[in-house]
Design a protein around this motif. Structure first.
Motif, PDB file in Angstrom:
ATOM      1  N   PRO A 206      49.125  17.035  31.134  1.00 46.48           N
ATOM      2  CA  PRO A 206      48.152  17.365  30.095  1.00 46.48           C
ATOM      3  C   PRO A 206      48.153  18.843  29.750  1.00 46.48           C
ATOM      4  O   PRO A 206      48.413  19.701  30.588  1.00 46.48           O
ATOM      5  N   LYS A 207      47.880  19.105  28.488  1.00 46.48           N
ATOM      6  CA  LYS A 207      47.752  20.487  28.043  1.00 46.48           C
ATOM      7  C   LYS A 207      46.589  20.590  27.083  1.00 46.48           C
ATOM      8  O   LYS A 207      46.201  19.612  26.433  1.00 46.48           O
ATOM      9  N   VAL A 208      46.038  21.774  27.006  1.00 41.00           N
ATOM     10  CA  VAL A 208      44.851  22.011  26.196  1.00 41.00           C
ATOM     11  C   VAL A 208      45.217  22.911  25.024  1.00 41.00           C
ATOM     12  O   VAL A 208      45.914  23.913  25.188  1.00 41.00           O
ATOM     13  N   ILE A 209      44.761  22.524  23.837  1.00 38.04           N
ATOM     14  CA  ILE A 209      44.998  23.304  22.628  1.00 38.04           C
ATOM     15  C   ILE A 209      43.651  23.759  22.076  1.00 38.04           C
ATOM     16  O   ILE A 209      42.788  22.926  21.771  1.00 38.04           O
ATOM     17  N   PRO A 210      43.426  25.058  21.968  1.00 34.82           N
ATOM     18  CA  PRO A 210      42.146  25.538  21.425  1.00 34.82           C
ATOM     19  C   PRO A 210      42.039  25.236  19.930  1.00 34.82           C
ATOM     20  O   PRO A 210      43.014  25.368  19.197  1.00 34.82           O
ATOM     21  N   LYS A 211      40.863  24.817  19.507  1.00 36.64           N
ATOM     22  CA  LYS A 211      40.617  24.569  18.092  1.00 36.64           C
ATOM     23  C   LYS A 211      40.157  25.870  17.425  1.00 36.64           C
ATOM     24  O   LYS A 211      39.730  26.817  18.094  1.00 36.64           O
ATOM     25  N   GLN A 212      40.219  25.890  16.113  1.00 37.13           N
ATOM     26  CA  GLN A 212      39.793  27.078  15.382  1.00 37.13           C
ATOM     27  C   GLN A 212      38.333  27.404  15.670  1.00 37.13           C
ATOM     28  O   GLN A 212      37.928  28.561  15.682  1.00 37.13           O
ATOM     29  N   GLU A 213      37.541  26.366  15.932  1.00 36.96           N
ATOM     30  CA  GLU A 213      36.124  26.574  16.249  1.00 36.96           C
ATOM     31  C   GLU A 213      35.947  27.472  17.473  1.00 36.96           C
ATOM     32  O   GLU A 213      35.009  28.278  17.525  1.00 36.96           O
ATOM     33  N   LEU A 214      36.843  27.331  18.452  1.00 37.69           N
ATOM     34  CA  LEU A 214      36.740  28.158  19.655  1.00 37.69           C
ATOM     35  C   LEU A 214      37.060  29.614  19.339  1.00 37.69           C
ATOM     36  O   LEU A 214      36.368  30.527  19.801  1.00 37.69           O
ATOM     37  N   PHE A 215      38.107  29.847  18.554  1.00 35.74           N
ATOM     38  CA  PHE A 215      38.450  31.220  18.186  1.00 35.74           C
ATOM     39  C   PHE A 215      37.319  31.868  17.381  1.00 35.74           C
ATOM     40  O   PHE A 215      37.033  33.057  17.541  1.00 35.74           O
ATOM     41  N   GLU A 216      36.672  31.094  16.521  1.00 29.36           N
ATOM     42  CA  GLU A 216      35.557  31.628  15.743  1.00 29.36           C
ATOM     43  C   GLU A 216      34.361  31.941  16.628  1.00 29.36           C
ATOM     44  O   GLU A 216      33.664  32.936  16.426  1.00 29.36           O
ATOM     45  N   ARG A 217      34.152  31.089  17.631  1.00 28.61           N
ATOM     46  CA  ARG A 217      33.047  31.361  18.552  1.00 28.61           C
ATOM     47  C   ARG A 217      33.313  32.638  19.345  1.00 28.61           C
ATOM     48  O   ARG A 217      32.407  33.443  19.570  1.00 28.61           O
ATOM     49  N   ILE A 218      34.561  32.821  19.758  1.00 30.24           N
ATOM     50  CA  ILE A 218      34.930  34.054  20.460  1.00 30.24           C
ATOM     51  C   ILE A 218      34.699  35.262  19.565  1.00 30.24           C
ATOM     52  O   ILE A 218      34.109  36.265  19.977  1.00 30.24           O
ATOM     53  N   GLU A 219      35.166  35.176  18.320  1.00 31.59           N
ATOM     54  CA  GLU A 219      35.092  36.320  17.411  1.00 31.59           C
ATOM     55  C   GLU A 219      33.667  36.639  16.984  1.00 31.59           C
ATOM     56  O   GLU A 219      33.250  37.805  16.998  1.00 31.59           O
TER      57      GLU A 219
END
Length: 248
Positions: A206-219
């Motif tokens: 298994p591998k995890v792919i971050p969604k754009q929502e996560l990058f926006e939450r970080i930013e």
């Protein structure tokens, strides 16, 4: 404020409560940006201890860490997420999540690479192991390491070191939350529950792919928290006390 405005604002806010995210394709997206509706939604959010993240293509609802009617304590979290057995498990899961966030919150190249390729559970396990073994080395010369950051480093290091290390037979191990890969899976499941990541190849590697929502939450959210930046710095700390070169 008219009754119609209140009704439209409530529809937007309660959709956010249910779905956590409203994207540009939702009928509520344009409604939200009507000035009176937006003002009312922000008021509802403020009164309930939640926070709205606005970006060009979506809006997100996040619970404030304190003072929210939706905030939960550890007991409630443990009831909702059965794999979190103790506060020690929760602290170690938090380290796993923070290590994952630090690995994607570096530069545009890292963002593009992880969105395209993802990070396998085994890569994340090695990354966390390198981090904790590094902390173990620091503790040998600095026994008080972690106190300033309010992290019980000794407990985290000890718990991780004595967890079972898996072979590549993920299928036989994935249900065992007391193993390192089981802990990784549990940590990523929390992000998946919040719809911030996608998990691929669950039954293989298994591998995890971050969604754009996560990058926006970080930013738009995490970068405003000193605690996040402090912990992120810890994720790249070397034994000499200097942060490693992020280009490596």
């Amino acid at each position: 404020m008219s009754a119609e405005t209140t009704k439209r604002a409530a529809a937007v806010y309660f959709t956010l409560l249910k779905d956590k995210v409203i994207d540009e394709y939702s009928e509520h997206f344009q409604t939200y940006f009507e000035p009176e509706v937006r003002q009312t939604v922000l008021l509802l959010a403020d009164e309930s201890g939640t926070y709205i993240i606005e970006s060009p293509k979506r809006i997100q609802l996040v619970v404030q860490p304190t003072g929210s009617v939706f905030a939960t304590n550890f007991t409630h979290m443990k009831e909702k997420h059965k794999h979190i057995e103790t506060k020690r498990h929760f602290h170690l899961i938090s380290i796993v999540i923070m290590s994952f966030l630090a690995s994607i919150d570096r530069n545009q190249a890292a963002k593009i690479r992880t969105q395209r390729e993802g990070i396998s559970y085994y890569t994340l396990e090695r990354q966390v192991n390198d981090l904790i073994m590094n902390w173990d080395g620091i503790l040998k010369t600095k026994p008080n390491f972690g106190e300033e950051e309010r992290i019980d480093m000794k407990e985290v290091v000890t718990m991780w070191k004595y967890m079972e290390v898996e072979t590549d037979d993920y299928g036989a191990k994935k249900a065992n939350r007391r193993t390192r890969i089981g802990l990784i899976a549990g940590a990523i499941r929390l992000l998946e529950t919040e719809r911030l990541v996608v998990i691929l190849d669950r039954d293989d590697i298994p591998k995890v792919i971050p969604k754009q929502e996560l990058f926006e939450r970080i930013e738009y959210l995490y970068h405003d928290y000193d605690r996040y930046e402090l912990l992120k710095q810890l994720m790249t700390l070397e034994e000499d006390g200097h942060a490693e070169d992020s280009s490596n």
